[in-house]
Motif scaffolding. Sequence first.
Motif, PDB file in Angstrom:
ATOM      1  N   GLY A 177       0.590  -1.489   0.297  1.00  0.00           N
ATOM      2  CA  GLY A 177       0.276  -0.378  -0.187  1.00  0.00           C
ATOM      3  C   GLY A 177       0.946   1.257   0.116  1.00  0.00           C
ATOM      4  O   GLY A 177       2.051   1.171  -0.497  1.00  0.00           O
ATOM      5  N   ALA A 178       0.242   2.006   0.847  1.00  0.00           N
ATOM      6  CA  ALA A 178       0.959   3.788  -0.075  1.00  0.00           C
ATOM      7  C   ALA A 178       1.603   3.833   1.460  1.00  0.00           C
ATOM      8  O   ALA A 178       2.353   2.669   2.469  1.00  0.00           O
ATOM      9  N   PHE A 179       3.041   5.000   1.301  1.00  0.00           N
ATOM     10  CA  PHE A 179       3.919   4.895   2.163  1.00  0.00           C
ATOM     11  C   PHE A 179       3.607   6.656   3.019  1.00  0.00           C
ATOM     12  O   PHE A 179       4.400   7.108   1.083  1.00  0.00           O
ATOM     13  N   GLY A 180       3.844   7.140   3.010  1.00  0.00           N
ATOM     14  CA  GLY A 180       4.416   8.720   3.683  1.00  0.00           C
ATOM     15  C   GLY A 180       5.172   9.393   3.195  1.00  0.00           C
ATOM     16  O   GLY A 180       6.403   7.846   3.560  1.00  0.00           O
ATOM     17  N   PRO A 181       5.590  10.217   3.367  1.00  0.00           N
ATOM     18  CA  PRO A 181       6.818  11.246   2.757  1.00  0.00           C
ATOM     19  C   PRO A 181       7.758  10.565   4.230  1.00  0.00           C
ATOM     20  O   PRO A 181       7.459  10.631   5.442  1.00  0.00           O
ATOM     21  N   GLY A 182       9.105   9.993   4.120  1.00  0.00           N
ATOM     22  CA  GLY A 182       9.310   9.533   5.121  1.00  0.00           C
ATOM     23  C   GLY A 182       9.209   8.353   5.816  1.00  0.00           C
ATOM     24  O   GLY A 182       9.606   7.032   7.141  1.00  0.00           O
ATOM     25  N   GLU A 183       8.227   7.714   5.463  1.00  0.00           N
ATOM     26  CA  GLU A 183       7.183   6.633   6.731  1.00  0.00           C
ATOM     27  C   GLU A 183       8.647   5.543   6.623  1.00  0.00           C
ATOM     28  O   GLU A 183       8.839   5.032   5.935  1.00  0.00           O
ATOM     29  N   ARG A 184       8.052   4.702   7.492  1.00  0.00           N
ATOM     30  CA  ARG A 184       9.351   3.962   7.610  1.00  0.00           C
ATOM     31  C   ARG A 184       7.930   2.240   7.803  1.00  0.00           C
ATOM     32  O   ARG A 184       7.025   2.625   8.909  1.00  0.00           O
ATOM     33  N   GLY A 185       8.154   0.931   7.874  1.00  0.00           N
ATOM     34  CA  GLY A 185       7.601   0.156   8.473  1.00  0.00           C
ATOM     35  C   GLY A 185       8.459  -1.072   8.037  1.00  0.00           C
ATOM     36  O   GLY A 185       9.424  -0.739   8.555  1.00  0.00           O
ATOM     37  N   GLU A 186       7.259  -2.510   8.595  1.00  0.00           N
ATOM     38  CA  GLU A 186       8.187  -3.772   8.584  1.00  0.00           C
ATOM     39  C   GLU A 186       7.039  -4.871   8.312  1.00  0.00           C
ATOM     40  O   GLU A 186       6.331  -4.739   8.483  1.00  0.00           O
ATOM     41  N   VAL A 187       7.709  -5.689   7.343  1.00  0.00           N
ATOM     42  CA  VAL A 187       7.411  -6.656   7.429  1.00  0.00           C
ATOM     43  C   VAL A 187       8.031  -8.393   8.075  1.00  0.00           C
ATOM     44  O   VAL A 187       9.294  -8.047   7.786  1.00  0.00           O
ATOM     45  N   GLU A 188       7.347  -8.709   8.981  1.00  0.00           N
ATOM     46  CA  GLU A 188       7.808  -9.976   9.063  1.00  0.00           C
ATOM     47  C   GLU A 188       7.300 -11.662   8.556  1.00  0.00           C
ATOM     48  O   GLU A 188       5.850 -12.038   9.157  1.00  0.00           O
ATOM     49  N   ILE A 189       8.119 -12.238   8.515  1.00  0.00           N
ATOM     50  CA  ILE A 189       7.787 -13.601   8.186  1.00  0.00           C
ATOM     51  C   ILE A 189       8.436 -14.538   9.114  1.00  0.00           C
ATOM     52  O   ILE A 189       9.411 -15.270   9.485  1.00  0.00           O
ATOM     53  N   PRO A 190       7.192 -15.309  10.333  1.00  0.00           N
ATOM     54  CA  PRO A 190       8.152 -16.752  11.143  1.00  0.00           C
ATOM     55  C   PRO A 190       8.125 -17.657   9.787  1.00  0.00           C
ATOM     56  O   PRO A 190       8.102 -18.149   8.284  1.00  0.00           O
TER      57      PRO A 190
END
Lengths: 427, 431
Positions: B131-144
């Motif tokens: 989806g969308a990421f704002g300016p400078g936004e951070r995120g994480e995805v974890e796959i066990p």
Amino acid sequence: MSVATDHAGPAPATRREAIRTPVPGWLVAAPMGLFWGFVLHIVGGVALTLVTGVAMTPAAGAAGLAGLVTALLIAWRPVAERTLPFLVVAGAVFLVVLFAAAFAAPYTVGLGTAPVGEAVVLALTAAGLVATLAVSLKPLTLGRQSRRTTETALAASLGIFGHLFFAAIVVLPFYVLLMTSFKTQQALIANPLDLSIDLSKGLGLFTSYLELFTTYDFGRYMLISFVVSSATVLICLAFAVPGAYAVARLDFPGRQPLSRSILLIYLVPAIVLVIPLYAVFSQLGLRNSLVGLLIVYPATTLPVAIYMLAGYFRGVPRELEEAGLMDGLTRLGVIRRITLPLSLPALTSVGLYVFMIAWNEFLFAFMFLDDPKIFTLSRAVVSLNSSEVPRQYLMAGAVVTTIPILFLFLLAERFMVKGLTAGGVKG
Amino acid sequence: MTATAETSARTSRVGPIARREARLAYAMLLPTIAIVMAIVLLPLAANIWISLKPVEIADLRPPALLANERLRGDLEAEGDEGRIQYRLRNSSRDIALAATTLTDTLPDGLTPFNVDPRCTVDGRTLSCDLGAFGPGERGEVEIPVRAGAAYVADPANPRDSEALTTADAPNVLTNLHFTFDNIRAVFSSDEFVNVLVVTIVYTFFGTAGAIVLGVAAAQLLNRDFLGRPILRGLYLFPYVAPVIAMAFTWLVLFDPFSGSINAMLSRMEVVGEPINFFGTRAVPVSIFGLEFGFPLALAMVIAFEAWRYFPLSFLFILARMQSIPTDMYEAADMDGATPFQKFFRLSLPQIVGIIAVLFLLRFIWTFNKFDDIFLLTGGAAGTRTLTVDVYYQGFAIGNLGAGAAVAVVIFVMLLIFALLYFRALPKEEGL
């Protein structure tokens, strides 16, 4: 022969005026001698300084005086009696006056700093001065002179000066370029005037070049420049030959405006194109690549190539091509079998000219190439221009870039000159 | 002129042969037109577009989703559990990203479970719609993941396969955000008038200098003498040699500390202090009590220009001089004409046409010149011409829009010169 008088000569008033002007010969000879004594002594001093590395300050005023005396002496002698022995005496008079007026120190440092060099240069200066004056003052005597004689003397002097001047401004930079590349940084700073070559160092002279080809990878850059320039020539000609032929020989609606606009496009400077191309090539990933250069170089040289080739194709006799068409050749067959073989000299000229442009090109190589693995020679030399790299490497790089193109020029001067005159309106 | 008549005569009766010929002509010209369009005409138009956009050189790198991947947990025996963690960040602090995706190949022998709802796993391929990421936004995805026998036998680093991301971002060059800031900035600065004056002075004197030197050289070589071919070749050297080599030679020659010219002048006691030839904006000079600053650096780049391009005017003028019939000079000799009369009344009127054409053409080319000044002074010390200003605004300051605005000014002035040129061009000179 009455032919000559039929042409428009000077108006009668001028002709009468030309016969006698109130300028006495000594008034021409004296400043001429002054000038040449002054100039030649300085030239000798500068040459001596450059070769020996010892600063020689020529006593130019004294030399001017000596030149003046010598010129009057020569002008005083009747024209027929200016023989070689007399001229030798005149040379001796020059030296005597020079030594007297300069208190025996023609180069202020005093005789004996570089005795052999000084003696040789002084002898050459005297000989040069006497020869120059003898040629310039050829028909001139001390008495009243016709305007023609006066002006002939002045023109001869001016001509000799012109040759000296052009030889100096053309040769000196190349001499400095070459000699600096053989020096070391310390030697350059210690004595910038020492542009002599120390042959005792033997192969050590080529240290900069060795360093250039080992540490700085110039062999690679030379190869890249060669490949890029050659490929530019091939691509450019592949596009230009059919284009030029169409413009020169085929009829189609819009031919006239098209051949006009070729010249117009030819006037567009690279700097106007560089920002949009930089922006677009950056986004396409073509910027830092030789492919990018191989798109830009042919595109920017195409107009001039078409312009030059079309001019030549027009000169190929139509009858020959029509005979080919009659004999059942297609248009393309005519181009391949008749036009191109006849145009080989023009293709050579255009090819060499495009090669020269591509080899010397700086702006796009500088803006586009960041990766030292794909530098062209021009780009690589600019990267040597930093305070961390010794000057002589920069100069050696410049020499390495210059020699191939000058060599090519000397090898194919006839074709190059033709290319320069046809396309040389650009540059 | 006959060609024109011929053309119109032929097009008036368009037959199948003429039509075929026209088609062939277009086919032969098409590649050229295409490449010239793409590399010359399109960029010309693009300059106007870019000059209206607030675009800086840093904007050219499109914003992207940066992914940093690592494996958490000890996977030493079969059945051990860990997780692959993707840390994500929008590289731009100003621009939002839309429809971002992430794809990666999982190491052999790791079985994912409880996969993040945004992601799907197909075989070893992981793909996520983030989806969308704002300016400078951070995120994480974890796959066990659970380790299998294959992984324990040969543990591979998940980083061995690079995580690929895509994102939709507005392109700075193609969006419809316009501004007049660049044009205002360029025209309102005090510098701009200065740049214009320097450009005109440089162009005029550079061109005139090259032509005067060219006439002199041509006059010298317009006689047969031993060594003339050698001299003619030699006089072309400054033009044939690469500009970088010549520019650096001049710089070394005139260097204030290690240059031969300065050393010579000071040793011969002509000057006290070494002169910084290419770095001095103005030298105070007073003639008859009239004080003014002599623009030394500008004079030096003009001298370089005249020196480097005199070979061209020399070639043209010499060619023209050699086509003057010699009987004119013989007649003048009969009439007792002096050398100067012969030059001013015979030669000069014959070459004045080519000089005029050369002047106009060389004027345009000198006006366009960038390399020489850029290499000699970089536009410092009062030598910034319009072309160098393009570089300065666009790349030194990094404001591509302003650089493009200057380029547009150059192009407009060039159009005016070109119009003049085509008006004034006497056809018979054949240039």
